[in-house]
Design an enzyme around this catalytic site. Sequence first.
Site, mmCIF file in Angstrom:
data_model
loop_
_atom_site.group_PDB
_atom_site.id
_atom_site.type_symbol
_atom_site.label_atom_id
_atom_site.label_comp_id
_atom_site.label_asym_id
_atom_site.label_seq_id
_atom_site.Cartn_x
_atom_site.Cartn_y
_atom_site.Cartn_z
ATOM 1 N N HIS A 9 81.016 85.938 42.989
ATOM 2 C CA HIS A 9 81.988 84.848 43.082
ATOM 3 C C HIS A 9 82.288 84.253 41.717
ATOM 4 O O HIS A 9 82.785 83.132 41.620
ATOM 5 C CB HIS A 9 81.470 83.787 44.053
ATOM 6 C CG HIS A 9 81.279 84.359 45.429
ATOM 7 N ND1 HIS A 9 82.277 84.359 46.384
ATOM 8 C CD2 HIS A 9 80.225 85.008 45.986
ATOM 9 C CE1 HIS A 9 81.837 84.959 47.473
ATOM 10 N NE2 HIS A 9 80.593 85.366 47.260
ATOM 11 N N GLY A 57 55.775 89.890 20.976
ATOM 12 C CA GLY A 57 56.044 88.747 21.851
ATOM 13 C C GLY A 57 56.742 89.149 23.145
ATOM 14 O O GLY A 57 56.363 88.746 24.244
ATOM 15 N N ARG A 58 57.780 89.986 23.031
ATOM 16 C CA ARG A 58 58.570 90.346 24.217
ATOM 17 C C ARG A 58 57.867 91.379 25.093
ATOM 18 O O ARG A 58 58.407 91.785 26.116
ATOM 19 C CB ARG A 58 59.960 90.822 23.785
ATOM 20 C CG ARG A 58 59.955 91.915 22.738
ATOM 21 C CD ARG A 58 61.330 92.074 22.097
ATOM 22 N NE ARG A 58 61.355 93.047 20.999
ATOM 23 C CZ ARG A 58 61.070 92.768 19.732
ATOM 24 N NH1 ARG A 58 60.701 91.551 19.391
ATOM 25 N NH2 ARG A 58 61.140 93.698 18.796
ATOM 26 N N LYS A 68 52.117 83.098 19.865
ATOM 27 C CA LYS A 68 51.358 84.127 19.148
ATOM 28 C C LYS A 68 50.993 83.615 17.745
ATOM 29 O O LYS A 68 49.855 83.697 17.323
ATOM 30 C CB LYS A 68 52.216 85.398 19.068
ATOM 31 C CG LYS A 68 51.580 86.553 18.381
ATOM 32 C CD LYS A 68 52.482 87.778 18.522
ATOM 33 C CE LYS A 68 52.018 88.881 17.584
ATOM 34 N NZ LYS A 68 52.844 90.085 17.699
ATOM 35 N N GLU A 95 66.448 92.091 21.346
ATOM 36 C CA GLU A 95 65.587 91.819 20.191
ATOM 37 C C GLU A 95 64.926 93.121 19.721
ATOM 38 O O GLU A 95 64.609 93.272 18.546
ATOM 39 C CB GLU A 95 64.528 90.749 20.534
ATOM 40 C CG GLU A 95 63.939 90.090 19.303
ATOM 41 C CD GLU A 95 63.051 88.886 19.609
ATOM 42 O OE1 GLU A 95 61.857 89.059 19.859
ATOM 43 O OE2 GLU A 95 63.552 87.744 19.593
ATOM 44 N N LYS A 141 66.301 80.700 11.234
ATOM 45 C CA LYS A 141 65.147 79.788 11.211
ATOM 46 C C LYS A 141 64.996 79.165 9.827
ATOM 47 O O LYS A 141 64.767 77.963 9.682
ATOM 48 C CB LYS A 141 63.845 80.559 11.505
ATOM 49 C CG LYS A 141 63.610 80.954 12.940
ATOM 50 C CD LYS A 141 62.212 81.583 13.041
ATOM 51 C CE LYS A 141 62.013 82.328 14.331
ATOM 52 N NZ LYS A 141 60.772 83.082 14.383
ATOM 53 N N GLU A 156 59.843 75.207 17.662
ATOM 54 C CA GLU A 156 60.147 74.635 18.981
ATOM 55 C C GLU A 156 58.863 74.349 19.751
ATOM 56 O O GLU A 156 58.678 73.271 20.322
ATOM 57 C CB GLU A 156 61.007 75.612 19.806
ATOM 58 C CG GLU A 156 62.407 75.840 19.286
ATOM 59 C CD GLU A 156 62.498 77.037 18.346
ATOM 60 O OE1 GLU A 156 61.480 77.375 17.693
ATOM 61 O OE2 GLU A 156 63.593 77.608 18.256
#
Length: 552
Positions: A398, A281-282, A220, A367, A518, A226
């Site tokens: 398991h 974003g999410r 965005k 978030e 950050k 990253e």
Amino acid sequence: MSARDRCHPRMVTPIPDPTTTTAWRTLEALAAGGEHSDLGALFSADPRRVDRFSVEAVDLRVDFSKQLVSPEVRAALIALAEECGLADRFARALSGQRINTTEDRAALHTALRRPRDDSVLVDGTDVMPAVHATLDHMKAFSEAVRSGIWEGSTGRAISTVVNIGIGGSDLGPAMATQALWAFARPDIDVRFISNVDPADLVTELAGADAASTLFIVASKTFSTIETMMNATSARQWLFDELGDAADVSRHFVALSTNAAAVTAFGIDPANMFEFWDWVGGRYSLCSAIGLSLMIAIGDENFSQMLSGFRAMDRHVAESPLHSNAPFLAALVGIWNRNFLGMSTLAVLPYSEPLRRFTAYLQQLDMESNGKSVRIDGSPVTAETAPIVWGEPGTNGQHAFFQLLHQGSTVVPADLIGFLEANDDRGDQHRQLFANMVAQAEALAFGRSAEEVAKTDSDPDRVPHRTFGGNRPTTTTVATKLTPSVLGQLIAFYEHKVFAQGAIWGINSFDQWGVELGKELAMAVVDDLDSESFDAASHDASTSALIELYRTT
Ligand code: F6P
């Protein structure tokens, strides 16, 4: 009013404090009374409990009957939503008001799935033409890639698509591409690189043929460290592999709101797929961020997914609270979190294609609602987002289900399953479904010491084999995991998270909590090889770790 004024906490419309409502006090009394706490008794008292506590929401059947909720608790929870003005908050969100006050933005992801002829105004401008222009752009491009018309710089068709993004620019398309594998073209390999760890890039590019690889840089802001580092390394890989033939504009496209940065990277602005600051974003899977998914499953299936989202949006907007599945899920979550003291939520899809669904929900929920201040900046008055975790069944059985059944911490769980597989083998799917049903039964009703003693002659072992039960679950079932059903499921959780944030009185649409780390990382990265490193600029532990790196 200037943007600055609108942002100022003092200008924010007062949001009711849930803990001062009458309903909150009623819920506290009910929690103390404990009548809700025996599922066996609740089921015996009402033979129609399953019907009364199950809700049909489009193609989803959501069964809340195994939650520790009595009819009185449900009535008080609904009263809480009413006293907190949930319906009004939802209407404000849908109409494009700037409910994300700290960023002075609307939270209008619901517009991304509305029909072409709808109109949604943001600051007096109808956003629907732009939404559909981007969808048209995505459709044309994905068809060009899928048909082989789009060629790499040496004239080869695309057979590998690599989405480079992180957080909301990765989790949505990565999760959905796995979820909808049965609808995807097998000859187009869609991969995802997100982590700044070079191992992610190296392993995802292993075996890829640069001449037929397309990179989608999804960001965005187009500034996330990253993503920009991975995109830069991918561009270098392209040059290394193709030499003089490498043409970035044939192998890179961008999904972003930042045209200047996209162009500076070397991507043709004609191949930038736009979205807007009112898409968090999410919450962005239905926007241009879904391009990799659209290439995988095609425009028709993508449209089906959007129609699933839309149908759930409509369910929420049109259903009264007692039959509004996402809002009821939110209220049940508030009961568990704030009144029964349960601090986590396990999301357990009995569906391997949904193996990234819980990771997706972690960002969506944690978030959005992992906040300690209310919209007006005052401290929250109740615990907020639960810690969301989980893995698909039956794998989880398991691993960590021991704790779910007998651990000293009660973990409420959402189980999600399907009546039919997209591609069954033998009777494997039947086994999968049976396991989901059985786990919910075991968690709810357990096994008493008396029952165990009937089959185990060793009295010392009886306590170890006893299950207390009363561990709450919600079971959501649909016929099949189709694109529409996936859209419904995601929208279900979006609206659940919205409702919880609205009741807690927090801003579910900002994410300032990711900023400090950050910022400090930028300083630390310089310190790792700076000649003027000053150990006193950090605490002793941090400096020791930096020194360790510097001396290696
Ligand atoms: O981690 C914070 C965050 O801003 C998320 O909210 C977002 O989804 C992600 O980073 C990626 O941001 P962008 O799409 O701008 O690269």
